[in-house]
Design a protein around this motif. Structure first.
Motif, PDB file in Angstrom:
ATOM      1  N   ARG A  60       0.823  -1.215   0.000  1.00 18.60           N
ATOM      2  CA  ARG A  60       0.000   0.000   0.000  1.00 18.60           C
ATOM      3  C   ARG A  60       0.854   1.261   0.000  1.00 18.60           C
ATOM      4  N   GLU A  61       2.022   1.211   0.624  1.00 16.16           N
ATOM      5  CA  GLU A  61       2.895   2.388   0.678  1.00 16.16           C
ATOM      6  C   GLU A  61       3.460   2.730  -0.692  1.00 16.16           C
ATOM      7  N   ASP A  62       3.448   1.771  -1.622  1.00 19.50           N
ATOM      8  CA  ASP A  62       3.998   1.986  -2.951  1.00 19.50           C
ATOM      9  C   ASP A  62       2.946   2.439  -3.961  1.00 19.50           C
ATOM     10  N   VAL A  63       1.733   2.743  -3.508  1.00 17.61           N
ATOM     11  CA  VAL A  63       0.659   3.171  -4.404  1.00 17.61           C
ATOM     12  C   VAL A  63       0.238   4.591  -4.044  1.00 17.61           C
ATOM     13  N   MET A  64       0.235   5.468  -5.059  1.00 16.58           N
ATOM     14  CA  MET A  64      -0.276   6.830  -4.902  1.00 16.58           C
ATOM     15  C   MET A  64      -1.562   6.920  -5.712  1.00 16.58           C
ATOM     16  N   THR A  65      -2.650   7.313  -5.087  1.00 16.84           N
ATOM     17  CA  THR A  65      -3.949   7.388  -5.754  1.00 16.84           C
ATOM     18  C   THR A  65      -4.233   8.824  -6.150  1.00 16.84           C
ATOM     19  N   VAL A  66      -4.442   9.026  -7.461  1.00 13.89           N
ATOM     20  CA  VAL A  66      -4.772  10.343  -8.009  1.00 13.89           C
ATOM     21  C   VAL A  66      -6.179  10.263  -8.573  1.00 13.89           C
ATOM     22  N   VAL A  67      -7.087  11.109  -8.092  1.00 14.76           N
ATOM     23  CA  VAL A  67      -8.477  11.110  -8.548  1.00 14.76           C
ATOM     24  C   VAL A  67      -8.719  12.376  -9.353  1.00 14.76           C
ATOM     25  N   LEU A  68      -9.237  12.194 -10.573  1.00 16.10           N
ATOM     26  CA  LEU A  68      -9.620  13.321 -11.432  1.00 16.10           C
ATOM     27  C   LEU A  68     -11.139  13.387 -11.445  1.00 16.10           C
ATOM     28  N   GLN A  88       5.181  17.899  -7.973  1.00 14.40           N
ATOM     29  CA  GLN A  88       6.092  17.824  -6.833  1.00 14.40           C
ATOM     30  C   GLN A  88       5.819  16.579  -5.991  1.00 14.40           C
ATOM     31  N   GLU A  89       4.539  16.273  -5.775  1.00 17.87           N
ATOM     32  CA  GLU A  89       4.175  15.093  -4.990  1.00 17.87           C
ATOM     33  C   GLU A  89       4.635  13.813  -5.678  1.00 17.87           C
ATOM     34  N   VAL A  90       4.419  13.726  -6.992  1.00 11.49           N
ATOM     35  CA  VAL A  90       4.817  12.526  -7.731  1.00 11.49           C
ATOM     36  C   VAL A  90       6.333  12.390  -7.742  1.00 11.49           C
ATOM     37  N   ARG A  92       8.441  13.499  -5.499  1.00 13.37           N
ATOM     38  CA  ARG A  92       8.842  13.102  -4.148  1.00 13.37           C
ATOM     39  C   ARG A  92       8.497  11.626  -3.893  1.00 13.37           C
ATOM     40  N   PHE A  93       7.323  11.202  -4.357  1.00  7.33           N
ATOM     41  CA  PHE A  93       6.868   9.824  -4.162  1.00  7.33           C
ATOM     42  C   PHE A  93       7.745   8.831  -4.925  1.00  7.33           C
ATOM     43  N   ALA A  94       8.061   9.163  -6.171  1.00  6.30           N
ATOM     44  CA  ALA A  94       8.802   8.234  -7.027  1.00  6.30           C
ATOM     45  C   ALA A  94      10.300   8.265  -6.788  1.00  6.30           C
ATOM     46  N   ALA A  95      10.811   9.263  -6.125  1.00  2.74           N
ATOM     47  CA  ALA A  95      12.257   9.383  -5.944  1.00  2.74           C
ATOM     48  C   ALA A  95      12.830   8.254  -5.094  1.00  2.74           C
ATOM     49  N   VAL A  96      12.039   7.672  -4.210  1.00  4.65           N
ATOM     50  CA  VAL A  96      12.523   6.622  -3.321  1.00  4.65           C
ATOM     51  C   VAL A  96      12.882   5.363  -4.101  1.00  4.65           C
ATOM     52  N   ASN A  97      11.937   4.821  -4.851  1.00  5.92           N
ATOM     53  CA  ASN A  97      12.171   3.610  -5.642  1.00  5.92           C
ATOM     54  C   ASN A  97      11.224   3.643  -6.839  1.00  5.92           C
ATOM     55  N   PRO A  98      11.582   4.333  -7.921  1.00  6.14           N
ATOM     56  CA  PRO A  98      10.629   4.576  -9.010  1.00  6.14           C
ATOM     57  C   PRO A  98      10.138   3.319  -9.721  1.00  6.14           C
ATOM     58  N   ALA A 126       7.174  14.491 -14.265  1.00  2.00           N
ATOM     59  CA  ALA A 126       7.702  14.166 -12.941  1.00  2.00           C
ATOM     60  C   ALA A 126       8.677  12.994 -13.007  1.00  2.00           C
ATOM     61  N   TYR A 127       8.435  12.064 -13.900  1.00  2.00           N
ATOM     62  CA  TYR A 127       9.299  10.888 -14.021  1.00  2.00           C
ATOM     63  C   TYR A 127      10.485  11.107 -14.949  1.00  2.00           C
ATOM     64  N   ARG A 128      10.478  12.165 -15.747  1.00  2.00           N
ATOM     65  CA  ARG A 128      11.545  12.390 -16.726  1.00  2.00           C
ATOM     66  C   ARG A 128      12.941  12.419 -16.096  1.00  2.00           C
ATOM     67  N   PRO A 129      13.169  13.115 -14.973  1.00  2.00           N
ATOM     68  CA  PRO A 129      14.520  13.120 -14.390  1.00  2.00           C
ATOM     69  C   PRO A 129      14.945  11.758 -13.844  1.00  2.00           C
ATOM     70  N   LEU A 130      13.986  10.873 -13.573  1.00  3.40           N
ATOM     71  CA  LEU A 130      14.299   9.572 -12.990  1.00  3.40           C
ATOM     72  C   LEU A 130      14.711   8.538 -14.043  1.00  3.40           C
ATOM     73  N   LYS A 131      14.563   8.888 -15.322  1.00  2.00           N
ATOM     74  CA  LYS A 131      14.978   8.032 -16.447  1.00  2.00           C
ATOM     75  C   LYS A 131      14.278   6.668 -16.459  1.00  2.00           C
ATOM     76  N   CYS A 132      13.040   6.606 -16.005  1.00  4.98           N
ATOM     77  CA  CYS A 132      12.267   5.374 -16.109  1.00  4.98           C
ATOM     78  C   CYS A 132      10.804   5.755 -16.328  1.00  4.98           C
ATOM     79  N   PRO A 133      10.049   4.910 -17.029  1.00  2.00           N
ATOM     80  CA  PRO A 133       8.646   5.240 -17.287  1.00  2.00           C
ATOM     81  C   PRO A 133       7.798   5.046 -16.034  1.00  2.00           C
ATOM     82  N   PRO A 134       6.733   5.835 -15.888  1.00  2.00           N
ATOM     83  CA  PRO A 134       5.859   5.664 -14.728  1.00  2.00           C
ATOM     84  C   PRO A 134       5.035   4.388 -14.836  1.00  2.00           C
TER      85      PRO A 134
END
Length: 150
Positions: A60-68, A88-90, A92-98, A126-134
């Motif tokens: 559950r800690e590895d899931v971020m829920t975005v509601v539109l 910014q949230e994404v 920060r969230f993905a920086a740990v283990n994208p 948000a994922y572009r600097p991490l060099k991996c697809p979301p």
């Protein structure tokens, strides 16, 4: 004094090349005119599933829920945010283990396409600097309106 009225024939026009000329004009206008391209999302789809592919367990800690919402309002894990805050949230969230983080998008069916595309563009940025697809899980429909699990 009297002139005889003869029936004069009107000379006919040669129309054998009319179809060729109209076809050439059609091709000319198709080639020279510009057409607007529709919007799209540039994504690399995952490979087809293998016969015996192991099921990945996601915490559950590895899931971020975005509601539109239908009105374009964005909610991240229950908090209302704007597009810049979302990025910014994404990040920060993905920086740990994208590679192990998942973003669950829940979109209302009445939401505008433009809002959805802006949301997708923010995720990619948000994922572009991490060099991996979301890794994205999407739910559109009843579950999104009720806030159910993706």
């Amino acid at each position: 004094m009297f002139r005889s009225r003869r029936h004069r024939e009107v000379p006919s026009l040669n129309t054998s090349s009319t179809a060729d000329i109209s076809f050439m004009l059609l091709i000319f206008f198709l080639v020279t005119s510009s057409m607007d391209a529709g919007k799209g999302l540039r994504r690399q789809l995952p490979p087809p599933p293998q016969e015996e592919e192991p099921v990945a367990d996601i915490r559950r800690e590895d899931v971020m829920t975005v509601v539109l919402a239908a009105d374009g309002q964005l909610t991240v894990n229950g908090d209302t945010v704007g597009l810049t805050q979302l990025q910014q949230e994404v990040t920060r969230f993905a920086a740990v283990n994208p590679r192990h983080r998942v973003i669950a998008i829940k979109a209302a069916p009445e939401a505008r396409y433009d809002d959805y595309f802006q949301l997708q563009n923010v995720l990619v940025a948000a994922y572009r600097p991490l060099k991996c697809p979301p890794r994205v899980s999407e739910v559109i429909g009843e579950t999104a309106e009720k806030g159910g699990e993706p």
